[in-house]
Motif scaffolding. Sequence first.
Motif, mmCIF file in Angstrom:
data_model
loop_
_atom_site.group_PDB
_atom_site.id
_atom_site.type_symbol
_atom_site.label_atom_id
_atom_site.label_comp_id
_atom_site.label_asym_id
_atom_site.label_seq_id
_atom_site.Cartn_x
_atom_site.Cartn_y
_atom_site.Cartn_z
ATOM 1 N N GLU A 74 79.175 67.677 48.978
ATOM 2 C CA GLU A 74 78.319 66.587 49.376
ATOM 3 C C GLU A 74 79.177 66.150 50.824
ATOM 4 O O GLU A 74 78.575 65.863 51.651
ATOM 5 C CB GLU A 74 77.914 65.546 48.246
ATOM 6 C CG GLU A 74 76.855 66.007 47.742
ATOM 7 C CD GLU A 74 76.549 64.885 46.642
ATOM 8 O OE1 GLU A 74 77.281 63.896 46.708
ATOM 9 O OE2 GLU A 74 75.332 64.981 46.006
ATOM 10 N N ASN A 75 80.381 66.007 50.499
ATOM 11 C CA ASN A 75 81.250 65.420 51.849
ATOM 12 C C ASN A 75 81.718 66.599 52.670
ATOM 13 O O ASN A 75 82.688 66.220 53.499
ATOM 14 C CB ASN A 75 82.279 64.747 51.222
ATOM 15 C CG ASN A 75 81.823 63.508 50.594
ATOM 16 O OD1 ASN A 75 81.415 62.218 51.302
ATOM 17 N ND2 ASN A 75 81.519 63.269 49.088
ATOM 18 N N LYS A 76 81.444 67.881 52.295
ATOM 19 C CA LYS A 76 81.872 68.939 53.147
ATOM 20 C C LYS A 76 83.451 69.101 53.319
ATOM 21 O O LYS A 76 83.900 69.105 54.555
ATOM 22 C CB LYS A 76 81.196 68.875 54.393
ATOM 23 C CG LYS A 76 79.590 68.870 54.195
ATOM 24 C CD LYS A 76 79.072 69.056 55.808
ATOM 25 C CE LYS A 76 77.425 69.120 55.557
ATOM 26 N NZ LYS A 76 76.921 69.040 56.968
ATOM 27 N N LEU A 77 84.162 68.768 52.146
ATOM 28 C CA LEU A 77 85.647 68.722 52.161
ATOM 29 C C LEU A 77 86.133 70.333 52.056
ATOM 30 O O LEU A 77 85.776 70.919 51.326
ATOM 31 C CB LEU A 77 86.135 67.816 51.090
ATOM 32 C CG LEU A 77 85.493 66.556 51.151
ATOM 33 C CD1 LEU A 77 86.069 65.815 49.751
ATOM 34 C CD2 LEU A 77 85.886 65.781 52.263
ATOM 35 N N SER A 78 87.185 70.572 52.966
ATOM 36 C CA SER A 78 87.787 71.735 52.525
ATOM 37 C C SER A 78 88.795 71.707 51.849
ATOM 38 O O SER A 78 89.278 70.672 50.904
ATOM 39 C CB SER A 78 88.704 72.206 53.933
ATOM 40 O OG SER A 78 89.708 71.027 54.263
ATOM 41 N N ARG A 79 89.205 72.873 51.183
ATOM 42 C CA ARG A 79 90.246 73.045 50.208
ATOM 43 C C ARG A 79 91.458 72.527 50.623
ATOM 44 O O ARG A 79 92.323 71.864 49.724
ATOM 45 C CB ARG A 79 90.650 74.611 49.778
ATOM 46 C CG ARG A 79 91.263 74.620 48.363
ATOM 47 C CD ARG A 79 91.154 76.206 47.883
ATOM 48 N NE ARG A 79 91.972 76.376 46.748
ATOM 49 C CZ ARG A 79 91.526 76.406 45.500
ATOM 50 N NH1 ARG A 79 90.269 76.050 45.307
ATOM 51 N NH2 ARG A 79 92.331 76.431 44.539
ATOM 52 N N GLU A 80 91.790 72.514 51.676
ATOM 53 C CA GLU A 80 92.847 72.030 52.416
ATOM 54 C C GLU A 80 93.066 70.397 52.214
ATOM 55 O O GLU A 80 94.224 69.949 51.790
ATOM 56 C CB GLU A 80 93.336 72.451 53.648
ATOM 57 C CG GLU A 80 93.475 73.843 54.056
ATOM 58 C CD GLU A 80 92.459 74.733 53.931
ATOM 59 O OE1 GLU A 80 91.360 74.284 53.820
ATOM 60 O OE2 GLU A 80 92.592 76.071 53.469
ATOM 61 N N GLU A 137 82.420 69.900 37.404
ATOM 62 C CA GLU A 137 80.904 69.629 38.063
ATOM 63 C C GLU A 137 80.740 68.757 39.026
ATOM 64 O O GLU A 137 80.392 68.706 40.275
ATOM 65 C CB GLU A 137 79.811 70.136 37.375
ATOM 66 C CG GLU A 137 78.330 70.152 37.879
ATOM 67 C CD GLU A 137 77.277 70.369 36.976
ATOM 68 O OE1 GLU A 137 76.011 70.399 37.396
ATOM 69 O OE2 GLU A 137 77.456 70.380 35.669
ATOM 70 N N GLU A 138 81.094 67.591 38.575
ATOM 71 C CA GLU A 138 80.725 66.351 39.364
ATOM 72 C C GLU A 138 81.907 66.119 40.326
ATOM 73 O O GLU A 138 81.548 65.963 41.586
ATOM 74 C CB GLU A 138 81.224 65.104 38.555
ATOM 75 C CG GLU A 138 80.044 64.623 37.562
ATOM 76 C CD GLU A 138 80.410 63.572 36.790
ATOM 77 O OE1 GLU A 138 80.671 62.337 37.556
ATOM 78 O OE2 GLU A 138 80.715 63.061 35.589
ATOM 79 N N MET A 139 83.053 66.739 40.308
ATOM 80 C CA MET A 139 83.928 66.802 41.516
ATOM 81 C C MET A 139 83.620 67.942 42.413
ATOM 82 O O MET A 139 83.579 67.617 43.714
ATOM 83 C CB MET A 139 85.395 66.836 40.913
ATOM 84 C CG MET A 139 85.914 66.129 39.918
ATOM 85 S SD MET A 139 86.424 64.491 40.767
ATOM 86 C CE MET A 139 87.744 64.414 41.494
ATOM 87 N N ARG A 140 83.088 69.013 42.074
ATOM 88 C CA ARG A 140 82.771 69.966 43.001
ATOM 89 C C ARG A 140 81.434 69.635 43.737
ATOM 90 O O ARG A 140 81.205 69.856 44.988
ATOM 91 C CB ARG A 140 82.335 71.205 41.963
ATOM 92 C CG ARG A 140 82.071 72.507 42.921
ATOM 93 C CD ARG A 140 81.912 73.773 41.995
ATOM 94 N NE ARG A 140 80.869 73.666 41.193
ATOM 95 C CZ ARG A 140 80.971 73.663 39.937
ATOM 96 N NH1 ARG A 140 82.112 73.476 39.371
ATOM 97 N NH2 ARG A 140 79.985 73.872 39.174
ATOM 98 N N VAL A 141 80.506 68.935 43.044
ATOM 99 C CA VAL A 141 79.431 68.207 43.813
ATOM 100 C C VAL A 141 79.783 67.450 44.809
ATOM 101 O O VAL A 141 79.445 67.050 46.018
ATOM 102 C CB VAL A 141 78.221 67.459 42.974
ATOM 103 C CG1 VAL A 141 77.287 66.795 43.834
ATOM 104 C CG2 VAL A 141 77.700 68.521 42.010
ATOM 105 N N PHE A 142 80.777 66.436 44.460
ATOM 106 C CA PHE A 142 81.343 65.439 45.474
ATOM 107 C C PHE A 142 82.005 66.057 46.538
ATOM 108 O O PHE A 142 81.752 65.796 47.657
ATOM 109 C CB PHE A 142 82.181 64.563 44.752
ATOM 110 C CG PHE A 142 83.128 63.494 45.638
ATOM 111 C CD1 PHE A 142 82.326 62.426 45.910
ATOM 112 C CD2 PHE A 142 84.279 63.927 46.198
ATOM 113 C CE1 PHE A 142 83.096 61.506 46.953
ATOM 114 C CE2 PHE A 142 84.744 62.823 46.933
ATOM 115 C CZ PHE A 142 84.236 61.874 47.409
ATOM 116 N N ILE A 143 82.747 67.323 46.423
ATOM 117 C CA ILE A 143 83.322 67.896 47.373
ATOM 118 C C ILE A 143 82.330 68.686 48.495
ATOM 119 O O ILE A 143 82.433 68.633 49.431
ATOM 120 C CB ILE A 143 84.413 69.104 46.927
ATOM 121 C CG1 ILE A 143 85.496 68.380 46.253
ATOM 122 C CG2 ILE A 143 84.926 70.028 47.814
ATOM 123 C CD1 ILE A 143 86.329 69.318 45.323
#
Length: 305
Positions: free
Chosen positions: A37-43, A29-35
Amino acid sequence: MIELDFIKIDQNKVDKIKEKSIDRIYQNEEMRVFIDENKLSREFVFSHMADFLKVLEDKKICKNCKGLNDCPKRGYYFDLQIDKKRNQSNIIYLQCKLIQKRAKIKDKFIICDVDTANFDYELKDCTAFFKEDRKLVLSNMAKIIKENLNSGLYVYGEKGIGKSFIMNIFAKHLVSRRKGHFVYVDARNLIPSMIELSFKDKDAFLDDLDLLKTVDYLFIDNLGEEEKNDFSKESIIYEVLKERKDNNLPTYITSIYSLKDLFNAYRTPKSGNFKTKDIVSFIESTSLIINIQTSSKIASGIFKK
Protein backbone atom coordinates in the motif's frame (compact mmCIF):
# COMPACT_ATOMS: atom_id res chain seq x y z
CA MET A 1 50.34 -0.79 25.48
CA ILE A 2 47.82 -3.60 25.44
CA GLU A 3 46.85 -4.77 22.02
CA LEU A 4 43.19 -5.62 21.50
CA ASP A 5 42.16 -8.39 19.19
CA PHE A 6 38.91 -7.50 17.43
CA ILE A 7 36.73 -10.29 16.20
CA LYS A 8 36.48 -10.21 12.47
CA ILE A 9 32.87 -9.99 11.32
CA ASP A 10 31.87 -12.02 8.32
CA GLN A 11 29.73 -9.49 6.47
CA ASN A 12 28.31 -12.18 4.20
CA LYS A 13 26.89 -14.03 7.21
CA VAL A 14 25.45 -10.80 8.58
CA ASP A 15 23.78 -10.05 5.25
CA LYS A 16 22.29 -13.55 5.10
CA ILE A 17 20.81 -13.09 8.60
CA LYS A 18 19.35 -9.76 7.52
CA GLU A 19 17.88 -11.30 4.39
CA LYS A 20 16.19 -14.00 6.47
CA SER A 21 14.74 -11.28 8.67
CA ILE A 22 13.47 -9.43 5.60
CA ASP A 23 11.87 -12.67 4.38
CA ARG A 24 10.10 -12.99 7.74
CA ILE A 25 8.68 -9.50 7.31
CA TYR A 26 7.40 -10.24 3.80
CA GLN A 27 5.90 -13.57 4.90
CA ASN A 28 3.57 -11.75 7.26
CA GLU A 29 0.40 -10.86 5.35
CA GLU A 30 -0.32 -7.64 7.27
CA MET A 31 3.21 -6.39 6.77
CA ARG A 32 3.15 -7.32 3.10
CA VAL A 33 -0.11 -5.41 2.57
CA PHE A 34 1.37 -2.41 4.39
CA ILE A 35 4.48 -2.52 2.20
CA ASP A 36 2.41 -2.78 -0.98
CA GLU A 37 0.00 0.00 0.00
CA ASN A 38 2.87 2.36 0.72
CA LYS A 39 4.81 1.21 -2.37
CA LEU A 40 7.95 0.50 -0.37
CA SER A 41 10.98 -1.03 -2.00
CA ARG A 42 12.85 -3.98 -0.54
CA GLU A 43 15.80 -1.64 -0.08
CA PHE A 44 13.68 0.68 2.07
CA VAL A 45 12.48 -2.23 4.23
CA PHE A 46 16.07 -3.43 4.53
CA SER A 47 17.36 -0.05 5.70
CA HIS A 48 14.52 0.30 8.26
CA MET A 49 14.46 -3.34 9.24
CA ALA A 50 14.65 -2.73 13.02
CA ASP A 51 11.36 -0.83 12.99
CA PHE A 52 9.62 -3.44 10.86
CA LEU A 53 10.83 -6.30 13.08
CA LYS A 54 9.72 -4.50 16.26
CA VAL A 55 6.21 -4.06 14.88
CA LEU A 56 6.19 -7.63 13.55
CA GLU A 57 7.00 -9.07 16.99
CA ASP A 58 4.31 -6.87 18.53
CA LYS A 59 1.74 -8.16 16.02
CA LYS A 60 2.53 -11.74 17.04
CA ILE A 61 1.56 -10.93 20.62
CA CYS A 62 -1.71 -9.34 19.45
CA LYS A 63 -2.48 -12.30 17.20
CA ASN A 64 -2.85 -14.50 20.29
CA CYS A 65 -4.91 -11.89 22.13
CA LYS A 66 -6.72 -13.20 25.23
CA GLY A 67 -8.40 -9.88 26.01
CA LEU A 68 -7.36 -6.73 27.79
CA ASN A 69 -7.39 -8.35 31.23
CA ASP A 70 -4.49 -10.60 30.19
CA CYS A 71 -2.76 -8.13 27.86
CA PRO A 72 0.98 -7.86 28.59
CA LYS A 73 0.98 -4.47 26.83
CA ARG A 74 -1.97 -3.06 28.79
CA GLY A 75 -4.00 -2.34 25.70
CA TYR A 76 -1.48 -0.51 23.53
CA TYR A 77 0.46 -1.62 20.47
CA PHE A 78 3.18 -0.53 18.07
CA ASP A 79 2.51 0.41 14.47
CA LEU A 80 4.47 1.83 11.57
CA GLN A 81 4.12 5.23 9.99
CA ILE A 82 5.97 6.17 6.80
CA ASP A 83 7.32 9.68 6.36
CA LYS A 84 7.69 9.82 2.57
CA LYS A 85 9.12 13.33 2.55
CA ARG A 86 12.02 12.27 4.74
CA ASN A 87 12.06 8.73 3.35
CA GLN A 88 11.98 7.13 6.78
CA SER A 89 9.80 4.99 9.01
CA ASN A 90 8.50 5.90 12.47
CA ILE A 91 7.13 3.67 15.19
CA ILE A 92 3.92 4.99 16.75
CA TYR A 93 2.20 3.85 19.97
CA LEU A 94 -1.55 3.35 19.62
CA GLN A 95 -4.51 2.44 21.79
CA CYS A 96 -6.05 -0.98 21.21
CA LYS A 97 -9.53 -1.11 19.71
CA LEU A 98 -10.70 -3.10 22.74
CA ILE A 99 -9.99 -0.09 24.99
CA GLN A 100 -11.90 2.09 22.55
CA LYS A 101 -14.78 -0.41 22.66
CA ARG A 102 -14.87 -0.23 26.47
CA ALA A 103 -14.92 3.56 26.33
CA LYS A 104 -17.66 3.58 23.69
CA ILE A 105 -19.91 1.44 25.89
CA LYS A 106 -19.17 3.54 28.97
CA ASP A 107 -20.05 6.73 27.07
CA LYS A 108 -23.60 5.42 26.61
CA PHE A 109 -24.17 5.72 30.37
CA ILE A 110 -24.95 9.04 32.01
CA ILE A 111 -23.33 7.58 35.13
CA CYS A 112 -21.24 4.42 34.94
CA ASP A 113 -19.93 3.23 38.31
CA VAL A 114 -18.62 -0.01 36.80
CA ASP A 115 -15.38 -1.90 36.34
CA THR A 116 -15.23 -1.46 32.56
CA ALA A 117 -12.92 -4.49 32.27
CA ASN A 118 -16.08 -6.58 32.65
CA PHE A 119 -17.35 -5.18 29.35
CA ASP A 120 -14.89 -7.51 27.58
CA TYR A 121 -17.02 -10.54 28.43
CA GLU A 122 -20.18 -11.84 26.74
CA LEU A 123 -23.16 -13.43 28.46
CA LYS A 124 -22.83 -16.54 26.30
CA ASP A 125 -19.17 -16.93 27.34
CA CYS A 126 -20.05 -16.92 31.04
CA THR A 127 -22.16 -20.07 30.96
CA ALA A 128 -19.01 -22.20 30.91
CA PHE A 129 -17.96 -20.83 34.29
CA PHE A 130 -21.28 -21.03 36.17
CA LYS A 131 -23.28 -23.79 37.81
CA GLU A 132 -27.01 -24.19 37.18
CA ASP A 133 -28.37 -21.33 39.31
CA ARG A 134 -26.09 -18.83 37.65
CA LYS A 135 -27.12 -20.12 34.26
CA LEU A 136 -30.67 -19.29 35.35
CA VAL A 137 -29.60 -15.69 35.96
CA LEU A 138 -27.96 -15.52 32.55
CA SER A 139 -30.93 -17.10 30.75
CA ASN A 140 -33.32 -14.60 32.36
CA MET A 141 -31.04 -11.72 31.39
CA ALA A 142 -30.83 -13.01 27.82
CA LYS A 143 -34.63 -13.32 27.71
CA ILE A 144 -35.09 -9.72 28.87
CA ILE A 145 -32.77 -8.54 26.11
CA LYS A 146 -34.03 -10.76 23.27
CA GLU A 147 -37.74 -10.39 24.00
CA ASN A 148 -37.43 -6.68 24.84
CA LEU A 149 -39.06 -7.23 28.25
CA ASN A 150 -39.54 -4.30 30.60
CA SER A 151 -39.06 -6.38 33.74
CA GLY A 152 -36.56 -5.41 36.42
CA LEU A 153 -34.15 -7.79 38.13
CA TYR A 154 -33.25 -8.42 41.75
CA VAL A 155 -30.22 -10.71 41.97
CA TYR A 156 -29.05 -11.60 45.47
CA GLY A 157 -26.54 -13.83 47.19
CA GLU A 158 -23.54 -13.59 49.47
CA LYS A 159 -20.46 -11.49 48.72
CA GLY A 160 -17.94 -12.71 46.18
CA ILE A 161 -20.18 -14.91 44.03
CA GLY A 162 -20.21 -12.72 40.90
CA LYS A 163 -23.42 -10.68 41.17
CA SER A 164 -21.84 -7.38 40.11
CA PHE A 165 -19.80 -9.09 37.41
CA ILE A 166 -22.89 -10.61 35.82
CA MET A 167 -24.87 -7.37 36.12
CA ASN A 168 -22.03 -5.43 34.47
CA ILE A 169 -22.16 -7.73 31.45
CA PHE A 170 -25.95 -7.54 31.32
CA ALA A 171 -25.74 -3.72 31.37
CA LYS A 172 -23.26 -3.80 28.50
CA HIS A 173 -25.59 -5.92 26.38
CA LEU A 174 -28.63 -3.82 27.21
CA VAL A 175 -27.04 -0.50 26.21
CA SER A 176 -25.88 -2.08 22.96
CA ARG A 177 -29.40 -3.13 22.00
CA ARG A 178 -31.76 -0.50 23.38
CA LYS A 179 -32.32 3.17 22.88
CA GLY A 180 -32.69 5.48 25.84
CA HIS A 181 -30.65 6.72 28.77
CA PHE A 182 -28.78 4.51 31.24
CA VAL A 183 -27.43 4.99 34.76
CA TYR A 184 -25.35 2.43 36.66
CA VAL A 185 -24.61 3.25 40.30
CA ASP A 186 -23.09 1.45 43.27
CA ALA A 187 -25.24 2.14 46.34
CA ARG A 188 -22.13 2.15 48.54
CA ASN A 189 -20.82 5.17 46.61
CA LEU A 190 -24.12 6.77 45.59
CA ILE A 191 -25.78 7.20 48.99
CA PRO A 192 -22.88 8.89 50.83
CA SER A 193 -22.32 11.30 47.91
CA MET A 194 -26.01 12.19 47.69
CA ILE A 195 -26.30 12.74 51.45
CA GLU A 196 -23.31 15.08 51.29
CA LEU A 197 -24.80 16.86 48.26
CA SER A 198 -28.12 17.36 50.07
CA PHE A 199 -26.29 19.56 52.59
CA LYS A 200 -24.04 21.38 50.15
CA ASP A 201 -26.36 21.99 47.18
CA LYS A 202 -30.05 21.18 47.58
CA ASP A 203 -30.89 21.93 43.92
CA ALA A 204 -28.12 19.65 42.65
CA PHE A 205 -29.32 16.93 45.03
CA LEU A 206 -32.87 17.19 43.66
CA ASP A 207 -31.56 17.11 40.07
CA ASP A 208 -29.62 13.92 40.78
CA LEU A 209 -32.60 12.40 42.54
CA ASP A 210 -34.83 13.24 39.57
CA LEU A 211 -32.34 11.56 37.24
CA LEU A 212 -32.50 8.33 39.24
CA LYS A 213 -36.30 8.50 39.26
CA THR A 214 -36.78 9.11 35.55
CA VAL A 215 -33.86 7.58 33.65
CA ASP A 216 -35.01 4.89 31.19
CA TYR A 217 -32.84 2.15 32.68
CA LEU A 218 -31.38 2.18 36.19
CA PHE A 219 -28.87 -0.29 37.63
CA ILE A 220 -28.27 -0.27 41.39
CA ASP A 221 -25.38 -2.44 42.55
CA ASN A 222 -24.93 -3.59 46.16
CA LEU A 223 -28.25 -2.27 47.47
CA GLY A 224 -28.36 -2.52 51.26
CA GLU A 225 -24.59 -2.27 51.68
CA GLU A 226 -24.70 1.52 51.72
CA GLU A 227 -24.68 3.62 54.89
CA LYS A 228 -28.18 3.15 56.28
CA ASN A 229 -30.23 5.90 57.91
CA ASP A 230 -33.77 7.26 57.72
CA PHE A 231 -32.87 9.97 55.25
CA SER A 232 -31.21 7.67 52.70
CA LYS A 233 -34.00 5.10 53.03
CA GLU A 234 -36.96 7.47 52.87
CA SER A 235 -35.70 10.42 50.80
CA ILE A 236 -33.59 8.52 48.26
CA ILE A 237 -34.26 4.78 47.95
CA TYR A 238 -38.00 4.91 48.66
CA GLU A 239 -38.56 7.95 46.43
CA VAL A 240 -36.59 6.48 43.52
CA LEU A 241 -38.19 3.03 43.59
CA LYS A 242 -41.72 4.41 44.05
CA GLU A 243 -41.43 6.79 41.10
CA ARG A 244 -39.95 4.11 38.88
CA LYS A 245 -42.69 1.64 39.76
CA ASP A 246 -45.41 4.23 39.11
CA ASN A 247 -43.94 4.98 35.67
CA ASN A 248 -43.13 1.37 34.75
CA LEU A 249 -39.39 2.03 34.44
CA PRO A 250 -37.16 -1.04 34.93
CA THR A 251 -34.61 -1.18 37.74
CA TYR A 252 -31.89 -3.83 37.93
CA ILE A 253 -30.53 -4.51 41.41
CA THR A 254 -27.88 -6.67 43.07
CA SER A 255 -27.78 -7.23 46.82
CA ILE A 256 -26.39 -9.51 49.49
CA TYR A 257 -29.87 -9.57 51.02
CA SER A 258 -32.96 -11.59 50.22
CA LEU A 259 -36.06 -9.36 50.27
CA LYS A 260 -36.87 -10.56 53.79
CA ASP A 261 -33.35 -9.75 54.95
CA LEU A 262 -33.44 -6.41 53.11
CA PHE A 263 -36.56 -5.50 55.10
CA ASN A 264 -34.77 -6.34 58.35
CA ALA A 265 -31.65 -4.42 57.26
CA TYR A 266 -33.67 -1.24 56.63
CA ARG A 267 -35.85 -1.43 59.74
CA THR A 268 -35.29 1.40 62.20
CA PRO A 269 -37.24 2.00 65.42
CA LYS A 270 -37.44 5.72 64.70
CA SER A 271 -39.27 5.57 61.37
CA GLY A 272 -41.18 2.35 61.80
CA ASN A 273 -41.67 -0.15 58.96
CA PHE A 274 -44.09 1.60 56.58
CA LYS A 275 -41.65 2.77 53.92
CA THR A 276 -39.41 -0.23 54.50
CA LYS A 277 -42.30 -2.52 53.56
CA ASP A 278 -42.99 -0.39 50.48
CA ILE A 279 -39.38 -0.60 49.29
CA VAL A 280 -39.55 -4.38 49.40
CA SER A 281 -42.99 -4.33 47.76
CA PHE A 282 -41.78 -2.10 44.90
CA ILE A 283 -38.95 -4.53 44.12
CA GLU A 284 -41.10 -7.64 44.48
CA SER A 285 -43.85 -6.35 42.18
CA THR A 286 -41.57 -5.13 39.37
CA SER A 287 -38.66 -7.58 39.26
CA LEU A 288 -37.61 -11.13 38.59
CA ILE A 289 -36.16 -12.30 41.93
CA ILE A 290 -33.18 -14.61 41.54
CA ASN A 291 -31.02 -16.13 44.26
CA ILE A 292 -27.45 -17.19 43.52
CA GLN A 293 -26.65 -20.01 45.92
CA THR A 294 -23.54 -19.93 48.10
CA SER A 295 -22.58 -23.42 46.93
CA SER A 296 -21.91 -22.24 43.38
CA LYS A 297 -19.15 -19.72 43.86
CA ILE A 298 -17.10 -18.86 40.81
CA ALA A 299 -14.10 -21.12 40.43
CA SER A 300 -11.12 -19.63 42.24
CA GLY A 301 -9.17 -17.08 40.24
CA ILE A 302 -11.21 -17.10 37.03
CA PHE A 303 -12.28 -13.47 37.23
CA LYS A 304 -9.55 -12.00 39.39
CA LYS A 305 -8.28 -8.70 38.01
